[in-house]
Design a protein around this motif. Structure first.
Motif, short mmCIF file in Angstrom:
data_model
loop_
_atom_site.label_atom_id
_atom_site.label_comp_id
_atom_site.label_asym_id
_atom_site.label_seq_id
_atom_site.Cartn_x
_atom_site.Cartn_y
_atom_site.Cartn_z
N VAL A 15 0.84 -1.20 0.00
CA VAL A 15 0.00 0.00 0.00
C VAL A 15 0.87 1.25 0.00
O VAL A 15 0.62 2.20 -0.75
N ASP A 16 1.93 1.26 0.82
CA ASP A 16 2.84 2.41 0.87
C ASP A 16 3.48 2.66 -0.50
O ASP A 16 3.59 3.81 -0.94
N ALA A 17 3.89 1.60 -1.17
CA ALA A 17 4.51 1.73 -2.49
C ALA A 17 3.52 2.30 -3.50
O ALA A 17 3.86 3.17 -4.30
N LEU A 18 2.29 1.84 -3.44
CA LEU A 18 1.28 2.34 -4.36
C LEU A 18 1.00 3.82 -4.12
O LEU A 18 0.92 4.61 -5.06
N VAL A 19 0.89 4.20 -2.87
CA VAL A 19 0.64 5.60 -2.53
C VAL A 19 1.78 6.48 -3.03
O VAL A 19 1.55 7.58 -3.56
N LYS A 20 3.01 6.01 -2.91
CA LYS A 20 4.16 6.79 -3.36
C LYS A 20 4.17 7.00 -4.87
O LYS A 20 4.79 7.94 -5.36
N CYS A 21 3.48 6.15 -5.61
CA CYS A 21 3.38 6.34 -7.06
C CYS A 21 2.60 7.60 -7.41
O CYS A 21 2.71 8.13 -8.51
N PHE A 22 1.83 8.11 -6.46
CA PHE A 22 1.03 9.31 -6.71
C PHE A 22 1.56 10.53 -5.97
O PHE A 22 0.84 11.50 -5.77
N GLU A 23 2.85 10.50 -5.58
CA GLU A 23 3.45 11.67 -4.93
C GLU A 23 3.33 12.88 -5.84
O GLU A 23 3.58 12.79 -7.05
N GLY A 24 2.94 14.01 -5.26
CA GLY A 24 2.76 15.23 -6.04
C GLY A 24 1.30 15.50 -6.37
O GLY A 24 0.94 16.60 -6.77
N GLN A 25 0.45 14.52 -6.19
CA GLN A 25 -0.99 14.71 -6.40
C GLN A 25 -1.54 15.51 -5.22
O GLN A 25 -1.28 15.18 -4.08
N GLN A 26 -2.28 16.56 -5.51
CA GLN A 26 -2.85 17.38 -4.44
C GLN A 26 -3.93 16.61 -3.70
O GLN A 26 -4.63 15.78 -4.28
N PHE A 27 -4.07 16.93 -2.41
CA PHE A 27 -5.12 16.31 -1.59
C PHE A 27 -6.41 17.08 -1.82
O PHE A 27 -6.44 18.30 -1.81
#
Length: 110
Positions: A15-27
């Motif tokens: 899950v952590d790896a998948l989330v890191k694939c979207f780094e830079g995406q605004q919340f």
């Protein structure tokens, strides 16, 4: 029946790896939209308002009917293919996975 779940380290890492694939995406919190429920015949709508479609349920209030038109969805993806691919490559390199050459999108993706 009772379910018990354990937190598995490998699942958390995935899950952590998948989330890191979207780094830079605004919340974005609670992106809301209006659902298009199509054309409902008046007879069906009247039945829904009277609660006749579901036994033992009280009739829906006007407020409940209004809220039924609201929906929620994920925010639009602002990252481009280049940024996504860079993030994916970082995760692939960190986990010794062969790099992919491109971001593949499904039919519903923009």
């Amino acid at each position: 029946m009772k379910f018990t779940f354990k937190i598995q380290k490998y699942q958390t890492q995935a899950v952590d790896a998948l989330v890191k694939c979207f780094e830079g995406q605004q919340f974005a919190d609670k992106v809301q939209y209006l659902r298009d429920k199509g054309i409902m015949p008046q007879v069906q709508k009247t039945e829904m308002e009277q609660g006749e479609l579901f036994e033992n349920e009280p009739p829906a209030t006007d407020e409940e009917l209004e809220q039924a038109d609201n929906g929620y969805r994920n925010a639009d993806l602002i990252l481009g293919d280049k940024e996504l691919l860079e993030n994916i490559h970082k995760m692939q390199d960190a986990n010794f996975i062969i790099r992919t050459n491109e971001v593949k999108r499904t039919a519903g993706d923009k």
